[in-house]
Write an enzyme that holds these catalytic residues in place. Structure first.
Site, PDB file in Angstrom:
ATOM      1  N   PHE A  14      -3.560   7.357   1.079  1.00  0.00           N
ATOM      2  CA  PHE A  14      -4.237   7.552  -0.511  1.00  0.00           C
ATOM      3  C   PHE A  14      -5.855   7.589  -0.354  1.00  0.00           C
ATOM      4  CE2 PHE A  14      -5.870   5.401  -4.340  1.00  0.00           C
ATOM      5  CZ  PHE A  14      -5.896   7.120  -5.087  1.00  0.00           C
ATOM      6  N   ARG A  36       0.179   6.938  11.934  1.00  0.00           N
ATOM      7  CA  ARG A  36       2.097   6.765  12.282  1.00  0.00           C
ATOM      8  C   ARG A  36       2.622   7.656  12.392  1.00  0.00           C
ATOM      9  NH1 ARG A  36       2.350   0.894  10.389  1.00  0.00           N
ATOM     10  NH2 ARG A  36       3.940   1.347  11.369  1.00  0.00           N
ATOM     11  N   ALA A  74      -7.432   2.691   8.371  1.00  0.00           N
ATOM     12  CA  ALA A  74      -6.022   2.295   8.194  1.00  0.00           C
ATOM     13  C   ALA A  74      -5.903   0.703   8.608  1.00  0.00           C
ATOM     14  CB  ALA A  74      -4.992   2.861   9.489  1.00  0.00           C
ATOM     15  N   ALA A  75      -5.200  -0.126   7.983  1.00  0.00           N
ATOM     16  CA  ALA A  75      -4.795  -1.293   7.921  1.00  0.00           C
ATOM     17  C   ALA A  75      -3.982  -2.303   7.189  1.00  0.00           C
ATOM     18  CB  ALA A  75      -5.977  -1.964   7.303  1.00  0.00           C
ATOM     19  N   ARG A  76      -3.771  -3.766   7.511  1.00  0.00           N
ATOM     20  CA  ARG A  76      -2.456  -3.727   6.843  1.00  0.00           C
ATOM     21  C   ARG A  76      -2.800  -4.506   5.668  1.00  0.00           C
ATOM     22  NH1 ARG A  76       0.251  -9.419   6.116  1.00  0.00           N
ATOM     23  NH2 ARG A  76       2.576  -9.269   6.437  1.00  0.00           N
ATOM     24  N   SER A 119     -12.824  -4.839   1.801  1.00  0.00           N
ATOM     25  CA  SER A 119     -12.788  -5.162   0.491  1.00  0.00           C
ATOM     26  C   SER A 119     -13.532  -5.914  -0.166  1.00  0.00           C
ATOM     27  CB  SER A 119     -11.230  -5.889   0.895  1.00  0.00           C
ATOM     28  OG  SER A 119     -10.438  -6.496  -0.384  1.00  0.00           O
ATOM     29  N   TYR A 145      -5.704 -11.513   3.908  1.00  0.00           N
ATOM     30  CA  TYR A 145      -6.201 -10.165   3.655  1.00  0.00           C
ATOM     31  C   TYR A 145      -7.833 -10.057   3.854  1.00  0.00           C
ATOM     32  CZ  TYR A 145      -7.616  -5.419   2.508  1.00  0.00           C
ATOM     33  OH  TYR A 145      -7.694  -4.315   2.118  1.00  0.00           O
ATOM     34  N   GLY A 194       5.181   4.389 -23.918  1.00  0.00           N
ATOM     35  CA  GLY A 194       5.041   3.652 -24.633  1.00  0.00           C
ATOM     36  C   GLY A 194       5.773   2.056 -25.427  1.00  0.00           C
ATOM     37  N   SER A 210     -12.882   5.125  -8.335  1.00  0.00           N
ATOM     38  CA  SER A 210     -11.935   6.761  -7.965  1.00  0.00           C
ATOM     39  C   SER A 210     -12.253   7.309  -6.907  1.00  0.00           C
ATOM     40  CB  SER A 210     -12.374   7.496  -9.377  1.00  0.00           C
ATOM     41  OG  SER A 210     -13.666   7.802  -8.444  1.00  0.00           O
TER      42      SER A 210
END
Length: 323
Positions: A14, A36, A74-76, A119, A145, A194, A210
């Site tokens: 993403f 990958r 890239a990461a887990r 993060s 993490y 809805g 964003s």
């Protein structure tokens, strides 16, 4: 700093994919995508480097030839339904050992700057009212993490001191945008259908970023001299409650929404009884970040408004509806 070639890991993801497409449109850089799996969505002008697994044994020599900057996305990532027998060890294998393997080889290859996408979980899981996280606060990670991300940050800083390669650490909050997955996508789908939601009285504050704003910030960090060896938090600079977020999404989608004002205290108790306490914390708790350092050090302010970013995020769903 003059930059000619940029390597981006996680190129099919993403963030990594979005960054590569943006950099290709800029036309200022030669690009290398570390993948990958093959990604047909990337421009053919981008050189591919394929690897089987993000691990400490990967030989990055061919990918790093003539590279000036590495952006390591890239990461887990955080896993909601963890299946590994030893989660801490698995996160360390990918997020610490594999990261340091790449960074050491980058330093040996003469890479000038290594940008690490960390993060906000390094700072902690939630904030108290009026006490936003700042980039230079003492870290307080809780889960495997977040702990692995902090360990990688510390090891990268040591490597920078030992080798002279510049390291930039970026800790994003929750990222959303076109192609978003996980809980954010679930919210959009609930609203699209809805479905009545019991989140009409959630008065928390959450920082979001964003994809457009995060990419713009990364591009700033690629070349800005003052970014060297700094740690930054990044957000839209516009914090919202869960209720406000849902209403904003519904308005952008022109969808009727039913948000029931159930007491947060009651929902939190029910969530804990169901073993969903961590999910409740993300929905009802606050997590705010202070990004004033970004403007002070880099002169950066988010170029895309929250309203515009939300509109862009839901546009593909509106386009499908029109067909």
């Amino acid at each position: 700093m003059k930059v000619e070639t940029v390597l981006v890991t996680g190129g099919s993801g993403f963030l990594g994919g979005g960054l590569l497409r943006h950099l290709a449109l800029c036309g200022r850089y030669s690009l290398v995508a570390a993948l990958r799996r093959e990604c047909n969505e990337l421009p053919q002008s981008i050189r591919r480097f394929m690897y089987a697994d993000l691990a400490a044994y990967v030989d990055w020599q061919n990918a790093l030839n003539h590279v000036d900057v590495v952006v390591h996305s890239a990461a887990r990532v955080h896993v909601m339904a963890e299946s590994a027998a030893d989660p801490v060890a698995e996160f360390r294998r990918v997020n610490v050992e594999a990261t340091l393997n790449l960074a050491r080889q980058a330093a040996e290859a003469g890479v000038k700057r290594f940008i690490y996408l960390s993060s906000i979980k390094v700072n902690g899981e939630f904030t108290q009212p009026g006490c936003a996280f700042a980039a230079d606060d003492a870290p307080d990670p809780v889960d495997p993490y977040g702990i692995s991300k902090l360990e990688a940050e510390l090891a990268l800083k040591d490597l920078a001191l030992a080798t002279g390669m510049e390291v930039v650490i970026i800790r994003p909050v929750l990222v959303y945008g076109v192609g978003v997955k996980a809980n954010f996508l679930n919210m959009i789908r609930w609203l699209q259908r809805g479905v009545p939601l019991p989140f009409g009285a959630v008065n928390n504050k959450r920082s979001l970023v964003s994809l457009e704003n995060l990419i713009d910030f990364i591009v700033t960090c690629i070349e800005h001299p003052a970014a060297a060896n700094q740690t930054f938090l990044v957000s839209d600079g516009h914090d919202v409650s869960t209720t406000e977020l849902l209403r904003s999404l519904a308005k952008a989608m022109n969808s009727p929404t039913i948000l029931l004002p159930l007491p947060v205290s009651l929902m939190s108790v029910v969530a804990k009884l169901l073993g969903k306490g961590a999910v409740a914390q993300r929905i009802f708790g606050s997590l705010e970040v202070d990004i004033t350092k970004n403007q002070r050090v880099l002169g950066w302010v988010p170029p895309v408004s929250f309203r515009s970013a939300i509109d862009s995020t839901v546009k593909p769903f509106l386009d499908v509806r029109k067909k």
